[in-house]
Design an enzyme around this catalytic site. Structure first.
Site, PDB file in Angstrom:
ATOM      1  N   ARG A 174      38.327  51.506  47.734  1.00 40.37           N
ATOM      2  CA  ARG A 174      39.166  52.639  47.342  1.00 40.37           C
ATOM      3  C   ARG A 174      38.590  53.901  47.132  1.00 40.37           C
ATOM      4  O   ARG A 174      37.871  54.372  46.632  1.00 40.37           O
ATOM      5  CB  ARG A 174      39.648  52.268  45.916  1.00 40.37           C
ATOM      6  CG  ARG A 174      40.525  51.031  45.792  1.00 40.37           C
ATOM      7  CD  ARG A 174      41.220  51.015  44.341  1.00 40.37           C
ATOM      8  NE  ARG A 174      41.624  49.556  44.006  1.00 40.37           N
ATOM      9  CZ  ARG A 174      42.596  48.830  44.599  1.00 40.37           C
ATOM     10  NH1 ARG A 174      43.720  49.619  44.981  1.00 40.37           N
ATOM     11  NH2 ARG A 174      42.920  47.625  44.019  1.00 40.37           N
TER      12      ARG A 174
ATOM     13  N   ASN B  55      50.975  50.266  34.525  1.00 39.70           N
ATOM     14  CA  ASN B  55      50.427  48.900  34.579  1.00 39.70           C
ATOM     15  C   ASN B  55      51.502  48.098  34.653  1.00 39.70           C
ATOM     16  O   ASN B  55      51.512  46.869  35.273  1.00 39.70           O
ATOM     17  CB  ASN B  55      49.634  48.755  33.409  1.00 39.70           C
ATOM     18  CG  ASN B  55      48.349  49.518  33.185  1.00 39.70           C
ATOM     19  OD1 ASN B  55      47.822  50.015  34.433  1.00 39.70           O
ATOM     20  ND2 ASN B  55      47.631  49.555  31.992  1.00 39.70           N
TER      21      ASN B  55
ATOM     22  N   HIS C 136      34.911  43.357  48.310  1.00 38.28           N
ATOM     23  CA  HIS C 136      34.995  44.174  47.358  1.00 38.28           C
ATOM     24  C   HIS C 136      33.691  44.855  46.784  1.00 38.28           C
ATOM     25  O   HIS C 136      33.522  45.485  46.067  1.00 38.28           O
ATOM     26  CB  HIS C 136      35.706  43.383  46.145  1.00 38.28           C
ATOM     27  CG  HIS C 136      36.074  43.978  44.922  1.00 38.28           C
ATOM     28  ND1 HIS C 136      35.497  43.826  43.538  1.00 38.28           N
ATOM     29  CD2 HIS C 136      37.208  45.179  44.626  1.00 38.28           C
ATOM     30  CE1 HIS C 136      35.936  44.743  42.636  1.00 38.28           C
ATOM     31  NE2 HIS C 136      37.117  45.450  43.305  1.00 38.28           N
TER      32      HIS C 136
ATOM     33  N   TYR D  33      36.624  56.609  34.832  1.00 37.99           N
ATOM     34  CA  TYR D  33      36.081  55.187  34.816  1.00 37.99           C
ATOM     35  C   TYR D  33      34.904  55.292  34.283  1.00 37.99           C
ATOM     36  O   TYR D  33      34.065  55.965  34.849  1.00 37.99           O
ATOM     37  CB  TYR D  33      36.426  54.499  36.208  1.00 37.99           C
ATOM     38  CG  TYR D  33      37.580  54.210  36.727  1.00 37.99           C
ATOM     39  CD1 TYR D  33      38.712  54.880  36.296  1.00 37.99           C
ATOM     40  CD2 TYR D  33      37.789  53.170  37.618  1.00 37.99           C
ATOM     41  CE1 TYR D  33      40.152  54.587  36.594  1.00 37.99           C
ATOM     42  CE2 TYR D  33      39.137  52.849  38.024  1.00 37.99           C
ATOM     43  CZ  TYR D  33      40.261  53.458  37.550  1.00 37.99           C
ATOM     44  OH  TYR D  33      41.540  53.271  38.109  1.00 37.99           O
TER      45      TYR D  33
ATOM     46  N   ARG E 262      37.626  44.076  28.940  1.00 37.95           N
ATOM     47  CA  ARG E 262      38.755  45.056  28.634  1.00 37.95           C
ATOM     48  C   ARG E 262      39.975  44.408  28.673  1.00 37.95           C
ATOM     49  O   ARG E 262      40.771  44.788  28.071  1.00 37.95           O
ATOM     50  CB  ARG E 262      38.561  46.177  29.633  1.00 37.95           C
ATOM     51  CG  ARG E 262      39.550  47.255  29.323  1.00 37.95           C
ATOM     52  CD  ARG E 262      39.485  48.258  30.810  1.00 37.95           C
ATOM     53  NE  ARG E 262      40.506  47.532  31.867  1.00 37.95           N
ATOM     54  CZ  ARG E 262      40.063  47.780  32.909  1.00 37.95           C
ATOM     55  NH1 ARG E 262      38.969  48.446  33.411  1.00 37.95           N
ATOM     56  NH2 ARG E 262      40.901  47.052  33.737  1.00 37.95           N
TER      57      ARG E 262
ATOM     58  N   HIS F  25      35.145  50.006  33.016  1.00 37.22           N
ATOM     59  CA  HIS F  25      34.898  49.191  34.573  1.00 37.22           C
ATOM     60  C   HIS F  25      33.985  48.515  35.043  1.00 37.22           C
ATOM     61  O   HIS F  25      33.916  47.733  35.738  1.00 37.22           O
ATOM     62  CB  HIS F  25      35.454  50.346  35.514  1.00 37.22           C
ATOM     63  CG  HIS F  25      36.017  49.676  36.747  1.00 37.22           C
ATOM     64  ND1 HIS F  25      35.226  49.888  37.854  1.00 37.22           N
ATOM     65  CD2 HIS F  25      36.909  49.254  37.177  1.00 37.22           C
ATOM     66  CE1 HIS F  25      35.772  49.314  38.931  1.00 37.22           C
ATOM     67  NE2 HIS F  25      37.061  48.787  38.501  1.00 37.22           N
TER      68      HIS F  25
ATOM     69  N   ARG G 240      44.731  46.365  47.429  1.00 33.29           N
ATOM     70  CA  ARG G 240      46.264  46.570  47.022  1.00 33.29           C
ATOM     71  C   ARG G 240      46.490  47.958  46.460  1.00 33.29           C
ATOM     72  O   ARG G 240      45.921  48.473  45.693  1.00 33.29           O
ATOM     73  CB  ARG G 240      46.633  45.394  45.999  1.00 33.29           C
ATOM     74  CG  ARG G 240      47.993  45.353  45.650  1.00 33.29           C
ATOM     75  CD  ARG G 240      48.253  44.437  44.543  1.00 33.29           C
ATOM     76  NE  ARG G 240      48.135  43.112  45.132  1.00 33.29           N
ATOM     77  CZ  ARG G 240      47.702  42.019  44.511  1.00 33.29           C
ATOM     78  NH1 ARG G 240      47.309  42.140  43.382  1.00 33.29           N
ATOM     79  NH2 ARG G 240      47.784  40.903  45.039  1.00 33.29           N
TER      80      ARG G 240
END
Length: 695
Positions: A368, A49, A428, A461, A554, A582, A398
């Site tokens: 992703r 992170n 997205h 997740y 979160r 998530h 990214r």
């Protein structure tokens, strides 16, 4: 008195709020009740992170500082003030980090798992390492001389290696570098002993520079700005310009160097003279290995799986456990909560469509997909079987750009129609549509989700999947894909909501409407981050009207709870535990449609600069399921933290019955799965409701 909701005193800085989030991750690593490798896992997550934070957020602040831009957000902190506070915060946390690592390594020793440098190995182990070095490391390692005829080399982003001071027989002092390529494992493993690669290379450094004696050396690691800037309007070939952008990622400005404490001062000066970094960019570690993310090598050792939390096996529950998935969706809408509910039905949704002769078309977005995607393989099979396949592959996702480039090319080579995104916006949204011929009519099936089409991350997740065959959803899905593939300007959907046009205004409207119910109103928003000032202002106004607001955020939260006259009716919780929270869920007690799920976080980038979808949950039983999950999370007193007015988070005290929502939901799904083999569906439904209510 009128209160100014634009006041900087009402907003936390987003970067400092993120650091608080990563500290909550570190707190999991500090929890001695967890198994040692579970703790090490959280330390690895903390480090990964932080790498991304530096590559993107700190790099961005440095760029703003150089451009002499002063204000950057509603908190009114300047880039230089933020950089100073980030530096102070992280250096203060440094000792905690060191202590945490030492504690975990000590506990691992009690389980006969060791992390040892080369010089403390016994002679037999050193002999084994020597053989490995000359057979597997020496041929690929890169010694680099630095002098008048050998310029200091370019160091790629996250480069790792050693700086070294050498002396020849004539007592001439030289400096050099030893690059350690990423293809070499971070640790050399001897049974349950893990030997850091730099300690091995350091010992054999003289072998790489024959005729020289080693005087000093230090491992180091550099971080660069990794944000890719793409001028899309100037791109004739978007794939080509993205590939160039990926190459440029390794050329971004340097923003951090990590070293081990006690580095030779002359050697340090040699490095800094070539890297153009100041003191605040230097991070020195006493015992921590450089690149905490590399600890995944130890965590992932299957022989040590007993030292992590037990793995949960996701379950496929009714109505998807025995029927063809499309027949099940024909009968009812289906909502899944991953990873408790298996992600396999989502994979089967595409796989079954790919082989069904009645399938005419498959359309979906991929943000992703992961390196080994069964979904992409099924799409390729569908193309080869003559079906129309349209896929938007977001190449600007990214750090997943290279994966997505590979999948885009594979799909295009197979004959699929591939869209690479929309200029100026990231796509997205998570949506898939299957169109089948049923008799003389066409039938559409839609999957909408809060998370990515990635089976690997779906195991760790928490996310929501929603299947429907309702006509209104199908019509919107068709309009949405026409928008993605055509020349359409921003379109408005009728049942679904799409950003950048619809989601933010709708959320503000729903918040304002619920606020009018005063003390009888209740808003629950669950997201990864809350930064958007218009959303925050609307929440402040709802709180001022007496409406109860529960936020489950979160990570970053710029809203300040508990301010008298403004936000005393707002609570902010953060849940950090076994699974990464998530989903985005937006709940309004008195709204005609109470519950919405979305791919969009409450941030300007999602609401204004991305294509996102927000999905209404129309079925009462599915709304109740989501409401029960939210209430369970708000009752959690094991994994939940509460944000205070001063910006600190406090772990919720354990009062009464212990409630760990991750553990409760695992038990819940296991019980339902067992009962489906013995009992009627009605009994199973009643049991499910009782389990959640009891907690």
């Amino acid at each position: 008195m009128t209160l100014d909701l634009n006041s900087s005193q009402l907003y936390f800085n987003r970067e400092l709020s993120w650091l608080q989030f990563n500290s909550r991750v570190l707190a999991q690593a500090l929890d001695e009740k967890l198994p040692p490798l579970e703790r090490l896992k959280f330390l690895a997550i903390y480090g990964t992170n932080l790498d991304e934070f530096y590559m993107i957020r700190v790099a961005g602040l440095k760029a703003l500082f150089k451009a002499r831009i002063q204000e950057t957000g509603p908190d009114k902190l300047t880039p230089s003030e933020q950089l100073e506070q980030i530096h102070t915060y992280l250096h203060k946390e440094h000792q905690v980090l060191e202590s945490c690592y030492t504690s975990i390594i000590s506990e691992l020793h009690t389980h006969s798992v060791h992390v040892k440098n080369y010089d403390v190995l016994n002679p037999e182990e050193q002999l084994e390492i020597k053989e490995i070095f000359f057979n597997e490391i020496y041929p690929v390692i890169i010694p680099i001389a630095v002098d008048a005829t050998h310029p200091f080399p370019h160091l790629n982003n996250l480069s790792f290696g050693l700086a070294i001071t050498l002396e020849d027989d004539a007592k001439n002092i030289k400096h050099g570098l030893i690059r350690i390529p990423r293809i070499i494992s971070r640790f050399i493993q001897l049974g349950q002993t893990f030997v850091p690669i730099e300690s091995v290379v350091e010992h054999f450094a003289s072998e790489l520079f024959p005729g020289f004696t080693q005087l000093a050396s230090t491992p180091f690691r550099v971080t660069r700005n990794a944000d890719i800037e793409i001028e899309e309007e100037e791109a004739d070939d978007f794939l080509e310009i993205l590939q160039e952008g990926l190459r440029s990622r390794n050329k971004g400005s340097l923003i951090r160097i990590e070293l081990m404490e006690g580095a030779d001062i002359d050697l340090l000066n040699f490095l800094l003279s070539h890297l153009n970094l100041d003191e605040n960019d230097i991070y020195s570690y006493k015992s921590l290995p450089l690149n905490l993310g590399s600890l995944w090598q130890i965590v992932g050792d299957k022989a040590l799986s007993h030292l992590v939390l037990p793995t949960f096996s996701p379950k496929t529950l009714p109505p998807l456990d025995s029927e063809n998935i499309f027949e099940a969706i024909d009968k009812q809408d289906v909502l899944l909560y991953h990873p408790y509910d298996s992600f396999e039905p989502v994979v089967q949704f595409i796989k079954q469509a790919a082989i069904d002769p009645d399938t005419l078309a498959i359309r979906m977005t991929l943000y992703r997909a992961g390196p080994k995607s069964p979904i992409v393989k099924a799409l390729i099979d569908a193309v080869r079987d003559g079906k129309q396949v349209t896929v938007l592959v977001e190449l600007k996702a990214r750090f997943d750009e290279e994966n997505n480039l590979r999948w885009a090319k594979a799909l295009e080579d197979a004959g699929a129609h591939v869209v690479y995104g929309i200029p100026g916006l990231k796509v997205h949204a998570k949506i898939a549509q299957v169109i089948k011929r049923k008799g003389k009519k066409l039938q559409s099936y839609v999957h909408l989700a809060t998370g990515n089409y990635n089976p690997s991350t779906a195991k760790i997740y928490t996310d929501i999947s929603y299947f429907t065959a309702k006509e209104e959803f199908s019509n919107d899905a068709t309009h949405f894909f026409h928008f993605l593939t055509g020349f359409s300007t921003y379109t408005k959907l009728d049942t679904l909501f799409m950003s950048p046009v619809q989601i933010k205004p709708k959320l503000v409207k729903f918040i304002e409407k619920e606020g009018k119910y005063g003390k009888n109103g209740h808003i629950i928003l669950k997201a990864n981050s809350l930064v958007d000032t218009d959303i925050i202002k609307a929440l402040y106004q709802a709180s001022q009207a007496g409406c109860k607001v529960d936020l489950i955020i979160r990570g970053i939260c710029s809203l300040k709870p508990g301010i008298k006259g403004i936000s005393e009716n707002i609570s902010v919780s953060s849940i950090i535990g076994k699974y990464l929270e998530h989903p985005r869920i937006y709940f309004f007690k008195n709204n005609k449609v109470k519950c919405y799920i979305s791919s969009a976080d409450l941030m300007p980038r999602n609401l204004v600069r991305r294509v996102e979808l927000m999905t209404p949950i129309l079925e009462e039983n599915l709304t109740q399921k989501i409401e029960q999950i939210l209430m369970l999370q708000l009752a959690d007193n094991k994994l939940r933290w509460e944000l205070q007015e001063d910006g600190n988070y406090i772990k919720v005290p354990l009062l009464g019955k212990a409630v760990n929502n991750h553990a409760v939901l695992e038990q819940y799904v296991n019980k339902i799965h067992d009962k489906t083999k013995k009992e009627t569906p009605d009994y199973v439904s009643r049991l499910a409701s009782r389990i959640l209510k009891d907690n």
